[in-house]
Design an enzyme around this catalytic site. Structure first.
Site, PDB file in Angstrom:
ATOM      1  N   SER A  25       0.850  -1.189   0.000  1.00  0.00           N
ATOM      2  CA  SER A  25       0.000   0.000   0.000  1.00  0.00           C
ATOM      3  C   SER A  25       0.885   1.238   0.000  1.00  0.00           C
ATOM      4  O   SER A  25       2.096   1.151  -0.069  1.00  0.00           O
ATOM      5  CB  SER A  25      -0.901   0.034   1.238  1.00  0.00           C
ATOM      6  OG  SER A  25      -0.101   0.020   2.410  1.00  0.00           O
ATOM      7  N   TYR A  48      -3.116   1.009  -3.098  1.00  0.00           N
ATOM      8  CA  TYR A  48      -4.233   1.560  -2.334  1.00  0.00           C
ATOM      9  C   TYR A  48      -3.679   2.301  -1.125  1.00  0.00           C
ATOM     10  O   TYR A  48      -2.530   2.119  -0.736  1.00  0.00           O
ATOM     11  CB  TYR A  48      -5.223   0.467  -1.914  1.00  0.00           C
ATOM     12  CG  TYR A  48      -4.650  -0.554  -0.958  1.00  0.00           C
ATOM     13  CD1 TYR A  48      -4.769  -0.381   0.417  1.00  0.00           C
ATOM     14  CD2 TYR A  48      -3.968  -1.664  -1.431  1.00  0.00           C
ATOM     15  CE1 TYR A  48      -4.224  -1.309   1.298  1.00  0.00           C
ATOM     16  CE2 TYR A  48      -3.428  -2.594  -0.566  1.00  0.00           C
ATOM     17  CZ  TYR A  48      -3.558  -2.410   0.794  1.00  0.00           C
ATOM     18  OH  TYR A  48      -3.012  -3.322   1.659  1.00  0.00           O
TER      19      TYR A  48
END
Length: 127
Positions: A25, A58
């Site tokens: 991430s 993300y």
């Protein structure tokens, strides 16, 4: 029909960390996320200004007002600490919605402090 539009952008953020051994991430200072209208777990595109890499991951929220911009997991191999990156998220809108829509654009300094928040980006070079 829908069109994909720029929703949010954090321009020229400085990578503060790259953690290969963390679950994948990008960790972003929660204050920057809030101001840029980016949500936790939202898909983002990262563009590294220093090496030209482009990739998607993300978002996870980092400590508010910490200035943290940390690429985690496999994404850590795409950047180095100190690199300048552009973080962008997108949304799908109808043509009518797109014609009325303005993105949130956040400009930050070398320590990832907010310099300017706007809904318009003047095109041209940054010196």
């Amino acid at each position: 029909m829908t069109i994909t539009m720029l929703k949010s952008k954090i321009h020229r953020a400085t990578v503060t960390e790259a953690n290969l051994n963390y679950v994948g991430s990008i960790t972003i200072d929660k204050n920057l996320m809030d101001k840029a209208n980016i949500l936790e777990y939202e898909k983002v595109q990262i563009v590294d200004i220093d090496n030209g890499n482009r990739f998607e991951t993300y978002v996870i929220a980092g400590e508010k007002h910490s200035g943290v911009i940390c690429l985690n997991g496999a994404a850590a191999r795409m950047v180095q600490k100190g690199d300048k990156i552009i973080i962008m998220s997108y949304c799908d809108l109808t043509i009518d919605e797109a014609n009325k829509f303005n993105p949130t654009v956040l400009f930050v300094d070398n320590k990832n402090n907010i310099e300017k928040l706007t809904n318009y980006e003047k095109h041209g070079e940054i010196i």
